[in-house]
Design a protein around this motif. Structure first.
Motif, PDB file in Angstrom:
ATOM      1  N   MET A   1      19.374  30.619  28.161  1.00  0.00           N
ATOM      2  CA  MET A   1      18.800  29.510  27.438  1.00  0.00           C
ATOM      3  C   MET A   1      19.089  29.676  25.958  1.00  0.00           C
ATOM      4  N   LEU A   2      19.545  28.590  25.332  1.00  0.00           N
ATOM      5  CA  LEU A   2      19.741  28.562  23.888  1.00  0.00           C
ATOM      6  C   LEU A   2      18.793  27.534  23.295  1.00  0.00           C
ATOM      7  N   GLU A  19      32.212  20.474  33.300  1.00  0.00           N
ATOM      8  CA  GLU A  19      30.838  20.097  32.971  1.00  0.00           C
ATOM      9  C   GLU A  19      30.890  18.759  32.260  1.00  0.00           C
ATOM     10  N   THR A  20      29.996  17.850  32.632  1.00  0.00           N
ATOM     11  CA  THR A  20      29.928  16.538  32.003  1.00  0.00           C
ATOM     12  C   THR A  20      28.497  16.266  31.565  1.00  0.00           C
ATOM     13  N   TRP A  24      30.636  13.210  27.244  1.00  0.00           N
ATOM     14  CA  TRP A  24      31.366  14.448  26.994  1.00  0.00           C
ATOM     15  C   TRP A  24      31.726  15.161  28.298  1.00  0.00           C
ATOM     16  N   THR A  25      32.938  15.693  28.358  1.00  0.00           N
ATOM     17  CA  THR A  25      33.392  16.433  29.537  1.00  0.00           C
ATOM     18  C   THR A  25      34.381  17.516  29.100  1.00  0.00           C
ATOM     19  N   ASN A  26      34.316  18.691  29.746  1.00  0.00           N
ATOM     20  CA  ASN A  26      35.206  19.782  29.369  1.00  0.00           C
ATOM     21  C   ASN A  26      35.180  20.864  30.448  1.00  0.00           C
ATOM     22  N   VAL A  27      36.261  21.648  30.523  1.00  0.00           N
ATOM     23  CA  VAL A  27      36.327  22.787  31.437  1.00  0.00           C
ATOM     24  C   VAL A  27      36.237  24.106  30.671  1.00  0.00           C
ATOM     25  N   ARG A  28      36.089  24.024  29.353  1.00  0.00           N
ATOM     26  CA  ARG A  28      36.002  25.235  28.535  1.00  0.00           C
ATOM     27  C   ARG A  28      34.545  25.628  28.308  1.00  0.00           C
ATOM     28  N   VAL A  46      30.678  21.238  26.154  1.00  0.00           N
ATOM     29  CA  VAL A  46      30.120  19.887  25.986  1.00  0.00           C
ATOM     30  C   VAL A  46      28.775  19.927  25.265  1.00  0.00           C
ATOM     31  N   TYR A  47      28.114  21.078  25.247  1.00  0.00           N
ATOM     32  CA  TYR A  47      26.814  21.190  24.586  1.00  0.00           C
ATOM     33  C   TYR A  47      26.917  21.718  23.162  1.00  0.00           C
ATOM     34  N   ILE A  48      28.152  21.883  22.664  1.00  0.00           N
ATOM     35  CA  ILE A  48      28.384  22.411  21.317  1.00  0.00           C
ATOM     36  C   ILE A  48      29.048  21.321  20.485  1.00  0.00           C
ATOM     37  N   SER A  49      28.487  21.012  19.341  1.00  0.00           N
ATOM     38  CA  SER A  49      29.057  19.954  18.509  1.00  0.00           C
ATOM     39  C   SER A  49      30.355  20.420  17.857  1.00  0.00           C
TER      40      SER A  49
END
Length: 63
Positions: A1-2, A19-20, A24-28, A46-49
């Motif tokens: 958890m962050l 992850e979507t 936003w969507t990404n595999v990194r 996707v959770y990092i701006s």
């Protein structure tokens, strides 16, 4: 958890899992230590701006 706010990340890599979240969507995924004391935890980009869909986060090295 962050917790929301400023967090640090060591590096990023493609973990082969998409992850979507909203538009936003990404595999990194980025490696960090979470706010509960767990080390080497991966969080989807996707959770990092600061990034774009399906692109690495600028300035964060590859693991």
């Amino acid at each position: 958890m962050l917790n929301a706010g400023t967090n640090y990340f060591y590096c990023q890599r493609d973990l082969g899992r998409r992850e979507t979240s909203g538009r936003w969507t990404n595999v990194r995924w980025a490696k960090t230590d979470d706010d509960k004391g767990n080390t080497n935890v991966f969080v989807s980009d996707v959770y990092i701006s600061g990034g774009d869909n399906d692109r690495p986060l600028p300035g964060l090295p590859v693991c």
